[in-house]
Structures are given as C-alpha cells and as structure tokens.
Design an enzyme around this catalytic site. Sequence first.
Site, PDB file in Angstrom:
ATOM      1  N   HIS A 162     -70.686 -38.594  18.267  1.00 41.14           N
ATOM      2  CA  HIS A 162     -71.994 -39.277  18.404  1.00 41.14           C
ATOM      3  C   HIS A 162     -72.954 -38.174  19.170  1.00 41.14           C
ATOM      4  CE1 HIS A 162     -72.170 -43.041  16.093  1.00 41.14           C
ATOM      5  NE2 HIS A 162     -70.992 -43.423  16.900  1.00 41.14           N
ATOM      6  N   CYS A 236     -75.333 -35.661  14.961  1.00 37.22           N
ATOM      7  CA  CYS A 236     -76.990 -35.941  14.331  1.00 37.22           C
ATOM      8  C   CYS A 236     -77.880 -35.231  15.043  1.00 37.22           C
ATOM      9  CB  CYS A 236     -77.143 -37.418  14.339  1.00 37.22           C
ATOM     10  SG  CYS A 236     -76.046 -38.484  13.265  1.00 37.22           S
ATOM     11  N   ARG A 245     -78.205 -33.031  10.343  1.00 38.51           N
ATOM     12  CA  ARG A 245     -77.086 -32.625  11.194  1.00 38.51           C
ATOM     13  C   ARG A 245     -77.113 -31.251  11.848  1.00 38.51           C
ATOM     14  NH1 ARG A 245     -76.747 -36.994  10.198  1.00 38.51           N
ATOM     15  NH2 ARG A 245     -75.257 -38.189   9.094  1.00 38.51           N
TER      16      ARG A 245
END
Length: 258
Positions: A162, A236, A245
């Site tokens: 993340h 991300c 990405r």
Amino acid sequence: MRVSVVQHSTRRWRARRRRALWAGGEVLVTLGVVLLLLVVHQLWWTNRQARDGAERRVEALEREWGAGGAEDRLIDSGTSPEASEEPRAPEPPPVAPTTTTRSASRPDPSHAYAILTIPRLDLRVPVAEGISKPDVLNKGYVGHYPGTQQPGRAGNFALAGHRNTHGEPFRYVNRLDDGDEILVETRDAVYTYAVDQTVPQTSARDTGVLRPVPRSLVHPARGYRHPGYYLTLTTCTPEYTSTYRLVVWGKLISMRPR
C-alpha cells in the site's frame, strides 16, 4: 389603528419550516461528524494498527530465526532448491530463468516468511505470500506476487504494498534513487538488491513488469532484455488513488548466509 392578523395556519407553516431546517441542520452536522470519523479511521487508525501489527510480526520473525540452532538451518539439497539455485554471484544465467518453484519451497498463502528493509526510507516490514488485501496488504505487510520468483533466485522477485492507509509501507518508494539498497532477509540468508530503474507511472494492467525478465508493456524503453536476478516493487499512484502503478526495479548485488 389597524392590527395585522396572522392566521393560525401561517404560524403552523412557519413553525414546521423552522423544525425542518433545524432537523436538516442536525442531519448535516451528524453526517459531517461521521465522515470525519471515517477519514480519521482510514488515514490514521488503520495506519497505526497495521504498523503495530507489522512491527510485531517482524520481531516475531527475528525471534523465530534467532532461536533456531545451526541444525535448523541445514538445507537438504534433495528437498530444498535454495541449496542449488541461490546465486553466489549476481551474474545473469545463460538461459532464461523460470518463475516456477517446487511446492516444497512455496510459502503458505498469507504467511509472513521474510523481512524487507529499505534503509533510505527507514522501512522494515514483513513479506507475506500473496497480495490479498484483507489477509496481507491491509495488515501493513508487503505481499509477494504468486508465480514470481523467491528472493535470491534467478528471475523476478515481485512485491506489492500500500502507498496510503493500512501502514502504507510503500508511501515514499518514489524517493528511491539508483543505487539505493534494498535488503530481503529470510531464515537462511540476506539478499541485497540495488535500485536500478523506476517507472513513475504505468497501467495497472501492465503485467510486463512482473515477468521473469521485467519490462513495461506500456513504456517499452523501461525494463530489461536479459535474464538476471531482479526485484520489483509496485504500488498505486498518484497518492490516494489506485488508477496507475509506480514500479521500482532492483538488481541483486550480494547474498550472505544468516
């Protein structure tokens, strides 16, 4: 002197309107408080909770590895491919590496089995098998893409994490420069990779970055053409979105036993 007469129906209508406005205001304030609490939960509490859990898992792995005697680290060459496939030098092999491994060496799904350390970012997090959000990424872990190689082996060791919320381990991977070291520790060895290339933004469907010889399908100039020992970090971008990405690649430069 004339006195204006206000009908009872008019007073009742005005009273109802005031009550409706007051009730609407209360609803809006309540919704605002709820949304604020959701934002606080998402941006602060999930980070704190995930980071605490990830830190505890790193400590548990270190205790587990430290408690094992030398006999626990002996590798049976007949059952573990690490004895024969771990490179002693990071030179590319003469043939293209495979991304498949024997079932005996494949970690259990969602199981944390390694530690990723990035000194430049002051980052130290567990690596777990798989990229499931509830079972891996939302715990603050970094997830290993199934089907890609394991650390230190010929091919592409690919990880996801993340960038925002749930520990956000890859929040600042965009700050990595060429040559920055990335360490991957397992029970048996410590592998050191050096950052080599970055793709600031590519499609979420750019599967080329995960291939044994990683190369972007969207930006063909980014990537590699020859087999080697690669590390891929994906997250991300832009921040607080999942539209694209960000990819960081590294090459294996050293390996030492624990």
